[in-house]
Design a protein around this motif. Structure first.
Motif, PDB file in Angstrom:
ATOM      1  N   MET A   1      37.987  50.848 -65.214  1.00 55.99           N
ATOM      2  CA  MET A   1      37.803  52.286 -64.981  1.00 55.99           C
ATOM      3  C   MET A   1      36.893  52.917 -66.025  1.00 55.99           C
ATOM      4  O   MET A   1      37.119  54.046 -66.449  1.00 55.99           O
ATOM      5  CB  MET A   1      39.164  52.990 -64.988  1.00 55.99           C
TER       6      MET A   1
ATOM      7  N   ILE B   1      33.945  53.620 -62.329  1.00 57.46           N
ATOM      8  CA  ILE B   1      34.210  54.884 -61.640  1.00 57.46           C
ATOM      9  C   ILE B   1      33.042  55.239 -60.716  1.00 57.46           C
ATOM     10  O   ILE B   1      33.236  55.602 -59.560  1.00 57.46           O
ATOM     11  CB  ILE B   1      34.447  56.027 -62.667  1.00 57.46           C
TER      12      ILE B   1
ATOM     13  N   ARG C   1      38.043  54.492 -58.331  1.00 63.72           N
ATOM     14  CA  ARG C   1      39.199  55.387 -58.181  1.00 63.72           C
ATOM     15  C   ARG C   1      39.990  55.123 -56.891  1.00 63.72           C
ATOM     16  O   ARG C   1      41.205  54.925 -56.954  1.00 63.72           O
ATOM     17  CB  ARG C   1      38.762  56.850 -58.278  1.00 63.72           C
TER      18      ARG C   1
ATOM     19  N   LEU D   1      41.875  51.745 -57.155  1.00 63.72           N
ATOM     20  CA  LEU D   1      43.104  51.837 -57.925  1.00 63.72           C
ATOM     21  C   LEU D   1      44.223  52.451 -57.087  1.00 63.72           C
ATOM     22  O   LEU D   1      45.329  51.916 -57.017  1.00 63.72           O
ATOM     23  CB  LEU D   1      42.895  52.668 -59.193  1.00 63.72           C
ATOM     24  N   SER D   2      43.932  53.581 -56.399  1.00 65.70           N
ATOM     25  CA  SER D   2      45.018  54.232 -55.655  1.00 65.70           C
ATOM     26  C   SER D   2      45.469  53.363 -54.488  1.00 65.70           C
ATOM     27  O   SER D   2      46.648  53.379 -54.136  1.00 65.70           O
ATOM     28  CB  SER D   2      44.638  55.650 -55.225  1.00 65.70           C
TER      29      SER D   2
ATOM     30  N   VAL E   1      47.949  50.926 -55.961  1.00 62.58           N
ATOM     31  CA  VAL E   1      49.201  51.624 -56.259  1.00 62.58           C
ATOM     32  C   VAL E   1      50.010  51.818 -54.971  1.00 62.58           C
ATOM     33  O   VAL E   1      51.213  51.537 -54.920  1.00 62.58           O
ATOM     34  CB  VAL E   1      48.923  52.979 -56.955  1.00 62.58           C
ATOM     35  N   GLU E   2      49.323  52.258 -53.908  1.00 61.08           N
ATOM     36  CA  GLU E   2      49.988  52.482 -52.619  1.00 61.08           C
ATOM     37  C   GLU E   2      50.525  51.175 -52.031  1.00 61.08           C
ATOM     38  O   GLU E   2      51.667  51.104 -51.577  1.00 61.08           O
ATOM     39  CB  GLU E   2      49.004  53.101 -51.604  1.00 61.08           C
TER      40      GLU E   2
ATOM     41  N   ASN F   1      53.521  49.472 -53.664  1.00 64.61           N
ATOM     42  CA  ASN F   1      54.749  50.158 -53.286  1.00 64.61           C
ATOM     43  C   ASN F   1      55.133  49.866 -51.832  1.00 64.61           C
ATOM     44  O   ASN F   1      56.279  49.550 -51.537  1.00 64.61           O
ATOM     45  CB  ASN F   1      54.580  51.665 -53.493  1.00 64.61           C
TER      46      ASN F   1
ATOM     47  N   VAL G   1      50.204  47.711 -61.882  1.00 64.94           N
ATOM     48  CA  VAL G   1      48.796  48.058 -61.700  1.00 64.94           C
ATOM     49  C   VAL G   1      48.367  48.851 -62.923  1.00 64.94           C
ATOM     50  O   VAL G   1      48.989  49.856 -63.254  1.00 64.94           O
ATOM     51  CB  VAL G   1      48.590  48.901 -60.425  1.00 64.94           C
ATOM     52  N   SER G   2      47.329  48.372 -63.626  1.00 64.49           N
ATOM     53  CA  SER G   2      46.882  49.126 -64.788  1.00 64.49           C
ATOM     54  C   SER G   2      45.367  49.236 -64.820  1.00 64.49           C
ATOM     55  O   SER G   2      44.660  48.676 -63.986  1.00 64.49           O
ATOM     56  CB  SER G   2      47.427  48.507 -66.074  1.00 64.49           C
ATOM     57  N   GLN G   3      44.872  49.992 -65.798  1.00 60.71           N
ATOM     58  CA  GLN G   3      43.441  50.294 -65.886  1.00 60.71           C
ATOM     59  C   GLN G   3      42.873  49.760 -67.195  1.00 60.71           C
ATOM     60  O   GLN G   3      43.575  49.680 -68.185  1.00 60.71           O
ATOM     61  CB  GLN G   3      43.234  51.819 -65.835  1.00 60.71           C
TER      62      GLN G   3
END
Lengths: 122, 184
Positions: free
Chosen positions: A33, A38, A43, A46-47, A50-51, A54, A64-66
Motif C-alpha cells: 500500500m 495505491i 485499495r 485490500l477491501s 477483507v470481505e 470474512n 490481512v495486512s498492509q
C-alpha cells in the motif's frame, strides 16, 4: 442511524473470540500500500480480501495486512501470501476479481493460483 | 491517482510511518474551493528534507520514504490552480510538539480537478491497516460536516481491535449514513 450502542453489542460478541484468535492465524495476506500500489489499484484489492476472508469464514486462520513498497512497482498491486512452513507466494497485478479467486482457491482451497504469480508474469 | 481520496490515503500513510499516534484528515469544501489538511504528530521533517520533499528527483535515502506521494498531490492541486504547503517540526528541534501539516488547496471548477472519490474506503483502509493509530476525520461541506474520531470508538470497544471485521463494517456504514444525511 448507526449508534454506539450497536458498537457495544459488537464488543460483547467479540470479547470471547478475540482471546481465541490470538496466535492461531497461520496465514498472512500482505497487500502493498505504498504510492505505487495505491496508484495501481491496491485499495479495492485490500477491501476484497477483507470481505472474502470474512465471507469464507477464514477469520480464525487468515490475517490481512498492509505493507509499504516491495520494490517491484511495475507489478503492483502486489499481494504476498505467507503460510507457516511453506514458501511465500507473490501475486502480481492483482485486481478485485483476481483477489476473489485467490481467496477462494488459495486461502480456502489451499491451491496456489499459478497464473497470477510473479513467476508466470515475468 | 484517479481519485483525491487515493492521494489522501497515500499521504496519511506517510504520517503513520512517521510514527504519528494521531492524524487529522480535514476536508473543507465551500463552493469552488476544496482544502485538504492532513495534520500529524509524527517525528516531523528536518529543514533539509522539507525543502526537497516535493521534488521527485531528490530521492536520497533519507527522503525515499516520502518518494512520489507529495509530488503527485502537488501536481493534483497545482493543475487546478491551487497549491500545496507543508510545514513541519522535527522532533530533534521540537521534542514536545513535533509533527507535519500538509495543506492542499484545489479549485473544483477547474477542468483538471480530480474528483474526491471514495473517501469512506480510504478511512476504513487506514484503520484496517493501522488499528493502533488514532485518526480524526472531518469533512465539511458547506454548512454540514461528517465527523469521525477513532478515540471515541476505542473507549466503547474496550480493547476489541479496530481492525475487527464487524468494527470496520460499522465504521463504513456509520460514515456512509452521515454522508447520505448531509447530501440529502
Amino acid at each position: 442511524m448507526k449508534s454506539l450502542a450497536e458498537l457495544q453489542a459488537i464488543k460483547e460478541r467479540m470479547k470471547d473470540k478475540v482471546v481465541l484468535r490470538e496466535g492461531t492465524n497461520a496465514t498472512r495476506v500482505v497487500v502493498g500500500m505504498a504510492t505505487c500500489g495505491i496508484a495501481a489499484g491496491a485499495r479495492p484489492v485490500l477491501s476484497t480480501f477483507v470481505e472474502e476472508v470474512n465471507a469464507l469464514g477464514l477469520m480464525e486462520t487468515v490475517t490481512v495486512s498492509q505493507t509499504g513498497c516491495i520494490g517491484l512497482c511495475q507489478y503492483e498491486p502486489i499481494v504476498e501470501v505467507f503460510e507457516a512452513g511453506k514458501e511465500k507466494v507473490t501475486y502480481v497485478k492483482v485486481d478485485a476479481d483476481k483477489a476473489k479467486r485467490i481467496a477462494n482457491e488459495h486461502l480456502k482451497g489451499g491451491k496456489v493460483v499459478v497464473e497470477y504469480t510473479i513467476g508466470a508474469n515475468q | 491517482m484517479k481519485e483525491l481520496s487515493l492521494n489522501i490515503l497515500d499521504i496519511t500513510e506517510n504520517s503513520v510511518k512517521a510514527g504519528a499516534t494521531l492524524t487529522e484528515i480535514n476536508i473543507f469544501e465551500a463552493e469552488n474551493d476544496l482544502v485538504l489538511t492532513i495534520t500529524d504528530n509524527g517525528c516531523g521533517m528536518t529543514k533539509e528534507i522539507l525543502e526537497s520533499v516535493t521534488n521527485p528527483f531528490t530521492t536520497t535515502r533519507t527522503t525515499r520514504k516520502v518518494g512520489l506521494g507529495l509530488p503527485l498531490l502537488k501536481l493534483a492541486a497545482e493543475q487546478t490552480g491551487g497549491e500545496v504547503t507543508i510545514t513541519s517540526r522535527h522532533e530533534s528541534e521540537f521534542p514536545e510538539s513535533h509533527g507535519t501539516v500538509v495543506k492542499a488547496v484545489f479549485y473544483k471548477n477547474h477542468i483538471d480537478f480530480t474528483p474526491l472519490g471514495d473517501v469512506v474506503s480510504t478511512i476504513t483502509t487506514l484503520i484496517q491497516g493501522h488499528p493502533e493509530t488514532d485518526f480524526l476525520f472531518i469533512h465539511t461541506i458547506g454548512e454540514n460536516a461528517v465527523t469521525f474520531d477513532t478515540r471515541d470508538l476505542r473507549e466503547t470497544l474496550e480493547g476489541i481491535p479496530l481492525d475487527t471485521y464487524e468494527v470496520i463494517k460499522w465504521i463504513e456504514e456509520y460514515l456512509k449514513e452521515q454522508y447520505s444525511e448531509i447530501l440529502k
